[in-house]
Design an enzyme around this catalytic site. Structure first.
Site, PDB file in Angstrom:
ATOM      1  N   GLY A  31      -0.934  33.940  -9.161  1.00 13.87           N
ATOM      2  CA  GLY A  31      -0.532  33.062  -9.428  1.00 13.87           C
ATOM      3  C   GLY A  31       0.824  32.753  -9.162  1.00 13.87           C
ATOM      4  O   GLY A  31       1.872  33.465  -9.446  1.00 13.87           O
ATOM      5  N   HIS A  37       4.744  37.380  -2.767  1.00 18.48           N
ATOM      6  CA  HIS A  37       3.252  36.905  -2.656  1.00 18.48           C
ATOM      7  C   HIS A  37       2.850  36.649  -1.308  1.00 18.48           C
ATOM      8  O   HIS A  37       1.853  37.073  -0.821  1.00 18.48           O
ATOM      9  CB  HIS A  37       2.871  36.027  -3.364  1.00 18.48           C
ATOM     10  CG  HIS A  37       2.833  36.039  -4.823  1.00 18.48           C
ATOM     11  ND1 HIS A  37       3.619  35.119  -5.598  1.00 18.48           N
ATOM     12  CD2 HIS A  37       2.141  37.496  -6.272  1.00 18.48           C
ATOM     13  CE1 HIS A  37       4.223  35.729  -6.759  1.00 18.48           C
ATOM     14  NE2 HIS A  37       3.222  36.844  -7.083  1.00 18.48           N
TER      15      HIS A  37
END
Length: 282
Positions: A31, A37
């Site tokens: 996260g 990402h």
């Protein structure tokens, strides 16, 4: 985008896609998603019909409790980013699902040699935690492809070794390091840098880039390592290591090795940064 925390629902969704002949790619994360990402999700979309992303802050891979406590949890923002980028399923398991009998007695996976040097030596137990949780997630999702960033190059090789050694039916792909305009590798840890340290941080990539040029000119690995370490020290870093290794397996290179990687870990204040640069020996 669908979302689940449940193993049964995850398997049902994936099974439905697979029954339609669709290829599935998986991006495991902790996260606090940034553009680095999201480039992994782009790569997953290029390789597969469906993209599964997991978010789980894995306690087993943290060697310092304060790092685990400080890791940013930004699930609402992460959901929005994943929706925009086009992920198809968000899997958010909890600790009970992944470690049903607790972490102390959990079965663990150790990858010898690769998991014990460099980052593994600096952070004992870290890569055991990584290998264990990645294996669990791969078994849960059962993807065709798994996507990892090359910033943690040692992790990428370790996952590939684990997958090969355990005969897991998944292809592991690496994605080049995503950087800011000044060369700083994108990382969730960057948000914890002070303003002054953020100014210094790009020197890490600059030192490794210079080291790559020195290798291309034929400089010995030991000289290159020492020069990069001194440059970082002068820039205000506390250096854990700078290492020139064979890109294929992180062994110390001999004179016949031409495909190399330069890896480094160094501190600015209380923030530990890692980076790497691929290089060719001249």
């Amino acid at each position: 985008m669908r979302e689940t925390q449940r193993e049964f629902e995850l398997r049902m969704i994936v099974r439905g896609w697979r029954s339609q002949g669709e290829r599935i790619a998986f991006v495991p994360t902790m996260g606090n998603l940034h553009e680095g990402h999201l480039t992994l999700i782009d790569e997953a979309k290029r390789r597969a019909d469906r993209v599964v992303v997991s978010i789980f802050v894995n306690p087993l891979q943290f060697d310092r409790p304060e790092d685990l406590a400080a890791y940013p949890r930004t699930l609402d923002a992460d959901r929005r980013s994943l929706e925009i980028r086009g992920a198809h399923l968000l899997f958010t398991p909890d600790e009970t699902l992944l470690y049903p009998r607790g972490m102390e007695t959990a079965t663990r996976i150790n990858v010898p040699e690769l998991g014990e040097q460099l980052e593994g030596a600096a952070r004992p137990g870290h890569y055991t935690g990584v290998a264990t949780v990645v294996c669990k997630l791969l078994n849960l999702v059962q993807p065709d492809d798994a996507i990892f960033g090359e910033k943690d190059y040692q992790q990428l090789l370790l996952v590939r070794r684990m997958v090969a050694d355990l005969n897991l039916p998944v292809q592991v792909h690496g994605v080049p390091v995503a950087r800011t305009g000044n060369g700083l590798a994108l990382s969730s840890r960057n948000s914890r840098l002070s303003d002054a340290d953020r100014e210094r941080a790009p020197h890490l990539h600059e030192a490794l880039d210079t080291a790559g040029h020195l290798l291309a000119q034929g400089a010995p690995a030991s000289v290159v390592e020492a020069a990069a370490g001194e440059r970082l020290h002068q820039a205000g870093f506390r250096v854990d290591y700078v290492a020139v290794r064979s890109a294929s397996d992180l062994s110390e290179p001999d004179t016949n090795d031409t495909d190399l990687v330069i890896l480094a870990a160094a501190w600015l204040g209380n923030v530990r940064l890692i980076d790497c640069v691929r290089a060719k020996r001249g």
